[in-house]
Design a protein around this motif. Structure first.
Motif: not given
Lengths: 162, 404, 189
Positions: C128, C146-149, C144, C132
């Protein structure tokens, strides 16, 4: 008040009804909504309430959620759609068979709601056509009923291909 | 697990490996998470969990809003129990300010928090039961939740996203007759709990699907940072309300249900019993709630004036603008604080960084279901596809809080 | 209802770690401790990046901090000479105390050794933070987003990333298409 074809036939005690096939189709379709609840966020809580016994969407013939886009004809987009989720929503919409309708449930689906930022799609109508917008963050279950009735009116009055 | 056995797996009718995609919009996942599952027959051999489908930029939004307006975003983290989020965030801000909330406000915060905890557990049990086919339990519990929401609507005007607390106290005074109405609720809520207990706790199908399913050992639970009901089901005695009492939790008498095996059934039991304990806390809070006194700190620097004063007195109006105009707004002193409350899922912590400005520099929420969702992979590997459903239901993943 | 134990066996003595723990940290890691504070009753230690995994291992194994409760980062762009700071909250269940450890990181060397070997929870927290803030974690098995693409460019919680800086929509039929439009005037973006 305008009487429905059935009411009129009962009133006149006649064994037949004259109407347009188009209208009969609309009448049938509006009371047999199979919805696909595309639930993502907070609005899902109100959707649960609206669908359950206390408010009971089933009274309007929309009580049966189908979780397969192929079997449903109303796509209820319930909750924030982010950029990451957008392709999934588009794909679900594309998989649904005609005739199909889309309900934007809640402020996020209408305009992004309070989330005006890098991650959130600013309204689902940027990717799929929307028939009814139900405002609220999240909308009260009674507002959902109102939206549903408006959708039924729309289904009744639109042209149905025969 | 067949993938680790080394030798050739025995050839059966279902020996081919298959990759199955569950989600992000899937009937048995009542949150949006995508499970890319690799299966050998019915058995899951590997899994990749993809989250972030509800990443709404919570932190970025908070960083760009005044301290007082963040409550809107905080509400929408765990939307099943929003008041607990509000309380956590505002207690952290009050810690920065060194502000004391009046006793009446504290009792009300506690009381509404516990009502929210009941909602949270009701929703979790309801959804997981429904996914296992127990639709009746779902209807009963959602009815109970609606009863609470109706009281909540009278308390703060909203059913789901409440924005009830403010810096220094609460947004509204309790309405007349609130106490009686909540007490009336109790009969119904206890009835529903008993019905659920009778319907599910000894239900053969339910037990078969949940007993021994999804359990992790204590060391793994700690390693993943499990807190809340899921940790207590595994025998980890950790509850922020007890270990780090905040508000007035040390003045009420309540128990913490703890199980030992940590499987889905124990998680269900812990939640069911916690609802009863929350009801006890609400009862005691109602009994101890002072009948008069302010609900917010009577300090014009921190709390906005009541609307009657804004509309009728020039001092009130000026004070109102002082709270809503840039360069005049509340600006906590520089520093960083961490404050944790016991959310529906476990320790809900807020780490705030202030630079002395009118906007937070950083608002970090420690999402309790983050580690639990991460451990989902370990819970389902080696089990069958059908077991994903009770396991996912029992961890109570909440998208708003997980992805923020 | 049966099946659970409900009596209270654990006590309310929770607090933040005392000064003696900081003394032990200072003793053990001497020059690597950049500072310590006790503001708002919360114990905070700032350390150099070099000792990060050693300190974490020591906290876990010798001091009984079983929990890595939270791991996050802060971007102090324009405020401090060292731009990033990784902030960890540790919790000891047996001792019932908390500790916050901060590690400042230069922008050019925004990288820390991973803690995935010590706490499984570190895996997603680190992903994360990478997603971010763009801080790398050396030795992470699978760093990689986690929250975004994957198509997302940049790291949105950095202070120089504008809140409304939208990126093109992804998915079939939208490749290279228009960014999601806001309904209000976005001249200020």
């Amino acid at each position: 008040m305008e009487l429905s074809p059935v009411q009129r036939s009962l009133e006149l005690a006649e064994p037949f009804v004259t109407t347009k096939l188009d209208k009969v189709l609309g009448w049938g379709r509006k009371y047999s909504i199979f919805n696909y609840p595309f639930v993502t966020a907070c609005c899902g809580m109100e959707y649960m309430s609206a669908a359950c016994s206390r408010y009971d969407m089933d009274r309007f013939g929309a009580g049966l959620p189908r979780f397969s886009p192929r079997q449903s004809d109303v796509l209820l987009v319930v909750g924030t759609i982010t950029h990451k989720m957008a392709p999934v929503l588009k794909q679900v919409y594309d998989q649904m068979c005609e005739p199909k309708w889309v309900v934007a449930f809640g402020a996020c689906t209408i305009s992004g709601g309070p989330y005006n930022n890098y991650a959130v799609l600013q309204g689902i109508d940027q990717i799929i056509p929307v028939d009814i917008y139900i405002p609220g963050c999240p909308p009260h279950a009674e507002v959902v009923m109102d939206g549903l009735i408006k959708l039924q009116a729309k289904i009744q009055h639109q042209k149905h291909e025969v | 697990m067949s993938e680790q056995s080394g030798g050739t797996p025995p050839i059966t009718a279902h020996s081919t490996e298959m990759t199955l995609n569950m989600g992000p919009s899937h009937p048995t996942t009542h949150g949006i998470v995508r499970l890319k599952v690799r299966t050998q027959g019915e058995e899951i051999t590997d899994c990749d969990i993809e989250i972030g489908y509800l990443h709404r930029g919570f932190e970025k939004m908070c960083e760009n809003h005044p301290w007082n307006q963040c409550v809107v975003y905080v509400d929408r983290l765990n939307y099943v129990s929003p008041i607990i989020n509000d309380v956590g965030y505002h207690m952290a801000v009050e810690k920065l300010l060194g502000l004391e909330v009046p006793v009446r406000g504290q009792w009300l915060r506690m009381l509404t928090s516990e009502l929210m905890r009941i909602c949270d557990h009701q929703t979790c049990i309801a959804a997981s039961c429904m996914e296992l086919g127990a639709f009746t339990a779902f209807l009963y519990l959602i009815k109970g939740r609606d009863l609470i929401w109706e009281v909540l609507e009278k308390i703060c005007g909203a059913r789901v996203t409440t924005s009830y607390t403010r810096i220094g106290g609460l947004a509204y005074e309790p309405y007349p007759g609130m106490k009686e109405e909540i007490l009336e609720l109790f009969t119904d809520l206890r009835d529903i709990n008993r019905e659920i207990d009778l319907l599910m706790s000894d239900n053969r199908i339910f037990i078969d699907r949940t007993r021994g399913v999804g359990a992790l050992d204590r060391a793994t639970c700690l390693s993943y940072g499990f807190t809340g009901p899921v940790a207590r089901a595994a025998g980890i005695e950790f509850d922020v309300r007890v270990q780090h009492p905040y508000l007035l939790y040390n003045q009420v008498d309540f128990d913490i249900p703890v199980c030992s095996s940590g499987d889905c059934y124990d998680r269900y039991l812990v939640r069911l019993h916690e609802m009863e304990q929350s009801l006890r806390i609400v009862e005691q809070s109602l009994a101890k709630l002072p009948t008069d006194g302010p609900v917010s700190a009577p300090d014009a620097r921190y709390t906005a004036p009541p609307k009657e004063q804004v509309y009728t007195r020039i001092e009130g109006l000026m004070n109102h603008f002082k709270h809503h105009m840039w360069d005049h707004m509340l600006a906590p002193p520089p520093g960083a604080v961490y404050h944790a409350v016991e959310g529906g899922n476990g320790e809900l912590g807020f780490y705030l960084v202030s630079t002395g400005g009118e906007q937070p520099w950083k608002v970090r929420c420690r999402p309790p279901c983050f580690g639990i969702t991460q451990a989902l992979k370990e819970m389902i590997i080696g089990r069958s596809i059908a077991d994903v459903v009770p396991i996912f239901g029992s961890i109570n993943m909440i998208g708003g809080e997980l992805d923020r | 209802m049966s099946g659970t134990r409900t009596e209270r066996t654990f006590q309310a003595t929770g607090s933040w770690a005392g000064p003696e723990l900081v003394e032990r940290i200072c003793e053990r890691f001497e020059s690597a401790v950049l500072g310590q504070s006790e503001a708002f009753g919360e114990r905070e230690v700032t350390v150099r990046r070099e000792i990060w995994p050693t300190l974490a291992r020591w906290l876990k194994e010798d001091e009984g901090f079983e929990y890595l409760l939270d791991l996050t980062a802060v971007d102090y762009l324009g405020l401090r000479p060292v731009r990033f700071e990784v902030v960890a909250h540790f919790y000891s269940l047996s001792g019932n105390r908390r500790l916050r450890v901060c590690v400042p990181l230069q922008e050019e060397r925004a990288e820390l050794p991973t803690l995935t070997g010590l706490w499984k929870a570190a895996d997603w927290y680190e992903r994360e933070i990478w997603d971010l803030y763009g801080i790398r974690f050396a030795g992470h098995p699978d760093l990689r987003r986690l929250l975004l693409y994957d198509e997302f460019k940049g790291h949105p919680l950095r202070k120089d990333y504008k809140m409304k800086a939208r990126q093109p929509l992804i998915g079939p039929g939208t490749m290279g298409g228009a960014a999601s439009q806001s309904r209000e005037d976005e001249a200020d973006v």
